[in-house]
Each structure stands twice: as C-alpha cells, then as structure tokens.
Scaffold this motif. Structure first.
Motif, PDB file in Angstrom:
ATOM      1  N   GLU A 129      12.672   0.584  -8.259  1.00 50.83           N
ATOM      2  CA  GLU A 129      11.865   1.441  -7.398  1.00 50.83           C
ATOM      3  C   GLU A 129      11.242   2.539  -8.240  1.00 50.83           C
ATOM      4  O   GLU A 129      11.949   3.287  -8.927  1.00 50.83           O
ATOM      5  N   ASP A 167       5.283   2.042   1.912  1.00 51.86           N
ATOM      6  CA  ASP A 167       5.982   0.858   1.385  1.00 51.86           C
ATOM      7  C   ASP A 167       7.491   0.994   1.591  1.00 51.86           C
ATOM      8  O   ASP A 167       8.182   0.019   1.909  1.00 51.86           O
ATOM      9  N   GLU A 192      10.101  -1.439   3.955  1.00 48.91           N
ATOM     10  CA  GLU A 192      11.315  -2.077   3.450  1.00 48.91           C
ATOM     11  C   GLU A 192      12.486  -1.943   4.419  1.00 48.91           C
ATOM     12  O   GLU A 192      13.321  -2.849   4.510  1.00 48.91           O
ATOM     13  N   ASP A 197       0.000  -8.763   3.373  1.00 48.24           N
ATOM     14  CA  ASP A 197       0.363  -7.586   2.576  1.00 48.24           C
ATOM     15  C   ASP A 197      -0.512  -6.384   2.921  1.00 48.24           C
ATOM     16  O   ASP A 197      -0.968  -5.644   2.044  1.00 48.24           O
ATOM     17  N   ARG A 222      -0.495  -3.122   0.908  1.00 51.22           N
ATOM     18  CA  ARG A 222       0.871  -2.775   0.558  1.00 51.22           C
ATOM     19  C   ARG A 222       1.014  -2.739  -0.955  1.00 51.22           C
ATOM     20  O   ARG A 222       0.456  -3.565  -1.660  1.00 51.22           O
ATOM     21  N   GLY A 223       1.785  -1.762  -1.435  1.00 48.37           N
ATOM     22  CA  GLY A 223       1.910  -1.563  -2.876  1.00 48.37           C
ATOM     23  C   GLY A 223       0.983  -0.496  -3.402  1.00 48.37           C
ATOM     24  O   GLY A 223       1.127  -0.042  -4.541  1.00 48.37           O
ATOM     25  N   GLU A 224       0.022  -0.048  -2.566  1.00 52.51           N
ATOM     26  CA  GLU A 224      -0.944   0.965  -2.990  1.00 52.51           C
ATOM     27  C   GLU A 224      -0.737   2.289  -2.243  1.00 52.51           C
ATOM     28  O   GLU A 224      -1.545   3.201  -2.369  1.00 52.51           O
TER      29      GLU A 224
END
Length: 460
Positions: free
Chosen positions: A152, A266, A270, A309, A324-326
């Motif tokens: 992480e 994000d 989770e 995503d 997602r991820g940004e």
C-alpha cells in the motif's frame, strides 16, 4: 487511562463526499454511524465517558456535539484548538488539559487515536489497546502497527527491530513508499502499517517533548489558558516527526486486525462489500456490464454501462468520475476548486449549525429556497437582514417565532412572513425536529447578510 480522540482534521481526499467544512470523520459510509461516532462508541467500551476527551477546532465543534447528541453520548471534555497545527500540538494541548484541568497523575496513561479510521473486530482491537497500556506504564512510548494485507503506497510503515515480551522495538519509520518498495517491505514481513494510534504516560510524553520538540515543550510550561493564547506559535508538525522517529523509548504493538484510514476512494473500495462482478455499490444503482467499480449514488438513480475499474461518486452539487487507482489525484481537483474560490471545495448544499442545519434546495437571481431543521429545544440567534425578506412554511413540528416585539406559534402547514430589517428569531419548543421551508427574496441573498443581536451559541 484517558483516551484522546483527535477530530480536528480537514482532509479532502474523499471529495466530493468529504469537504473542508465537513471532513470524513463526520461521514456515514454504508452505516448509520459516522466514523467519529463509531470511534467514540468503541472506546466507551474501554473507559467511562468522563475519561474520553475529544480535540477538535471551532469549525467542527458543532458537528462533534451534534454527532454525540444523535447517539445520546454525553461527554464533558471537548478541547478546541484555536488553530489547526497537526497532531503533535494537539496531543500536547490534550496532555496539558489532563494534567491541569483533570488533575491526572503524571504516571497516568493516555491513549491517542484518530477519529476517522475503520477498525475490526472491535473486541480484538481493545485487547491490543490493553496490551499497549501495560507497556506504556513501564515508561515506553507505544505505537500500534497493523500487519499489512498488501503493498500500500498511501500508508506509512514502521520497520520492526527486535522482539521483547509482547512488543517490538522500532528501527525506522518509512513514509508512503512507492509500489515496488512497498512490495519488498510487505514480503519481508518486518514492516507494519503505522496506524497513528499511540499510548504513553503523561510524564513520559512531556519528557519526550522536552528532549525532541523543545519549541512545543516551552509553551507547555505555561498554564492551560496561556497555552491556548499562544497556541498559534506551535510548530505545524505531526507527532511522528516531532517525537516518534527520534525517541529511544519506542515500543511497537503489532496488531493482526482489519484496519483502514480510508485515505482515498481506492481504500474505501477495498473495505466495502462487493457483488459477484466486483462492484461496490451504495444508493439507487443500475449497472449493466460493469465490473470492479465503486459507485456511490445519492438521491438520484445512477446507471452505468460497460464500465470497468471505474469510480463514480454523486452528491447534490458535484459528481466525481475517475479510474480506480488514480484517486490520490483527487487532491488536485480540490486545489483547483479552492484556487477558483468555488464553494464546492469547502461545503455541501447542507450546512450544519449549532441549532441544526439548512439545505439549499434552489437558488437564482434575487431568491433562495432552503429546508431548515431545528433540533428540539434549540433556537436561532435574534437577527436581522438588510437586503432580504423571508417566508417560513412549517412542514413538521411547531415553531415559536419572534417578529419584532411579538411572539407567535406556527404549526404544520402554516406560514409566517418576515420583512427586511425586522428583528426576528426562530425556536423549536417541541420534542421532535422542526422542519420548515424558507423562501428568501431580495437584492442580495448571501449568508453574510445577517446582523446578530443575541445568540446562545456565542456567535456575536
């Protein structure tokens, strides 16, 4: 033991749900409890209400009180920071309060926790806290680490050194590594996430401030009132940088629990429950051929087709759409909004006040329509507006209204008119929330067109 809950943070990484004047500790995310309420209720299984202290600031004090009132939590100790100065000054202020106002023994343990983390299971977490309390009584500065579930990049890490009886000494703190470094650290098994939770005796933490943060300790030599007066002189520094990274008394209690600081969208994805297509959904959602996405609706139907995503967050006045991820880049959006002086960076359409709240339903040239909620027993200030008249229509409950030198009761489906430049006050004398519609009309309808003459909340 005293528990210090820090509730003064103003993070905006969960924009548009979290705003500067309504940060994430007050959000109810897939729950009927705000993060602050959940934190306080957890710790009230550990200590009685008189041993729990909340540190916040003047912008959030009424949010805090409203949250506590909603859950019928009666806390005597709420400390207001004059200005926000990060966690080290906040903890120093709380320590001084414990010593001077609560007459705590210098050897009493204080536990410090953020107000906006999700921790499960509660019972296991409390067991670790009790373990840390016993270690703190031996003169250690205790921090709690969480066994990482995956690499992480949004968390800080603690590198463990050697094992003692039921804790570790710490070798180093690592602040938010890149992904490859995080992978190596997690694989080694020797690194834990820094949960931002600490325990220490009062005399221990004061000695550590004296050794490692003398600019803070010098101010602590004042009495509590003088410390408040000079609080703006405190350095803006976290407890990690001020003390933890420098202390040779550091002990780490490793925790094997589910923990998240919900530092970005994000991170929220989770921990939320997902459907068979990997979608986490809250609200009225219709999804077709959509996979591994986070979709949070508000009052409207949100429909998606062929997304993967993706992140979609809908509020009354803003919609965030991202990959997602940004989502760490949400800060950049907030910075641009703030630079442009747009109200969306700071507040929602619902604004909270000590007496209740108001929601802007419609706004145009020379008019504004609001929904007001006034809590039982509360009342607005005695006030006057120079540029607008107001019309109140009661939807639910009974209003006690003062207009000029006359008072009257206004019941459901009744209305009353307040001309410009007329003294007036609204009060809820009942046992349920008072709900009404306010229609404003005038050449200027800004919230700063208000002159207060009396106010039970000290806002004159």
């Amino acid at each position: 033991m005293k528990v210090i809950v820090l509730a003064g943070g103003s993070g905006t990484r969960l924009w548009p749900l979290s705003r500067e004047f309504y940060p994430k500790q007050f959000l109810k995310i897939n729950s009927n409890e705000s993060l602050l309420q959940r934190t306080v209720l957890n710790f009230l299984t550990l200590v009685p209400p008189q041993d729990l202290i909340i540190v916040t600031n003047k912008n959030y004090v009424f949010h805090v009180k409203s949250d506590l009132k909603e859950k019928k939590i009666d806390l005597s100790h709420i400390i207001l920071e004059p200005v926000s100065k990060n966690t080290a000054p906040a903890i120093a202020l709380a320590a001084k309060y414990c010593l001077e106002k609560l007459n705590c023994d210098p050897e009493e343990v204080i536990l410090v926790s953020p107000s906006d983390h999700i921790i499960k299971p509660k019972e296991k977490f409390i067991t670790y806290i009790n373990q840390g309390r016993k270690i703190a009584q031996k003169g250690y500065v205790v921090t709690f680490g969480v066994k990482p579930a995956k690499p992480e990049t949004g968390y800080g890490y603690i590198k463990l050194r050697e094992k003692q009886d039921n804790f570790y000494t710490a070798e180093a703190f690592i602040e938010k590594p890149d992904f490859e470094k995080a992978k190596r650290m997690v694989k080694s098994g020797n690194y834990y996430w820094n949960a931002g939770i600490f325990a220490f005796c009062l005399d221990t933490v004061l000695a550590e401030f004296n050794r490692h943060a003398p600019s803070i300790y010098r101010l602590l030599e004042n009495n509590f009132e003088d410390l408040i007066h000079h609080f703006k002189e405190m350095p803006n520094i976290s407890i990690d940088y001020a003390v933890m990274e420098k202390s040779d008394k550091l002990a780490v209690v490793p925790m094997n629990i589910s923990w998240s600081d919900i530092g970005c969208w994000d991170a929220l994805y989770e921990i939320l429950e997902k459907d068979k297509h990997g979608n986490a959904k809250i609200g009225d959602i219709l999804d077709i051929d959509t996979k591994n996405s986070l979709i949070l609706g508000n009052k409207r139907l949100t429909a998606t087709i062929g997304l993967e995503d993706a992140l979609i967050i809908e509020t009354d006045d803003a919609i965030l759409i991202a990959r997602r991820g940004e989502t760490q880049k949400v800060r950049q959006i907030v910075k641009q909004l703030k630079k442009a002086n747009r109200k969306e960076y700071a507040q929602h359409t619902t604004i909270y006040r000590p007496w209740g709240s108001f929601t802007i339903l419609e706004e145009g040239d020379r008019y504004k329509i609001k929904k007001l909620i006034v809590y039982p027993g509360e009342k607005l200030s005695l006030q006057m507006h120079h540029h607008r008249s107001e019309h109140w229509i009661v939807v639910r409950g009974t209003a006690k209204v003062q207009i000029g030198d006359k008072e009257q009761y206004v019941c459901e489906n009744e209305s009353v008119y307040i001309p410009k430049t007329t003294l007036h006050r609204l009060e809820n004398p009942g046992k349920i929330n008072l709900e009404l519609i306010e229609v404003q009309n005038g050449e200027y309808i800004g919230e700063d067109d208000i002159e207060r003459f009396e106010d039970v909340y000290g806002r004159l």
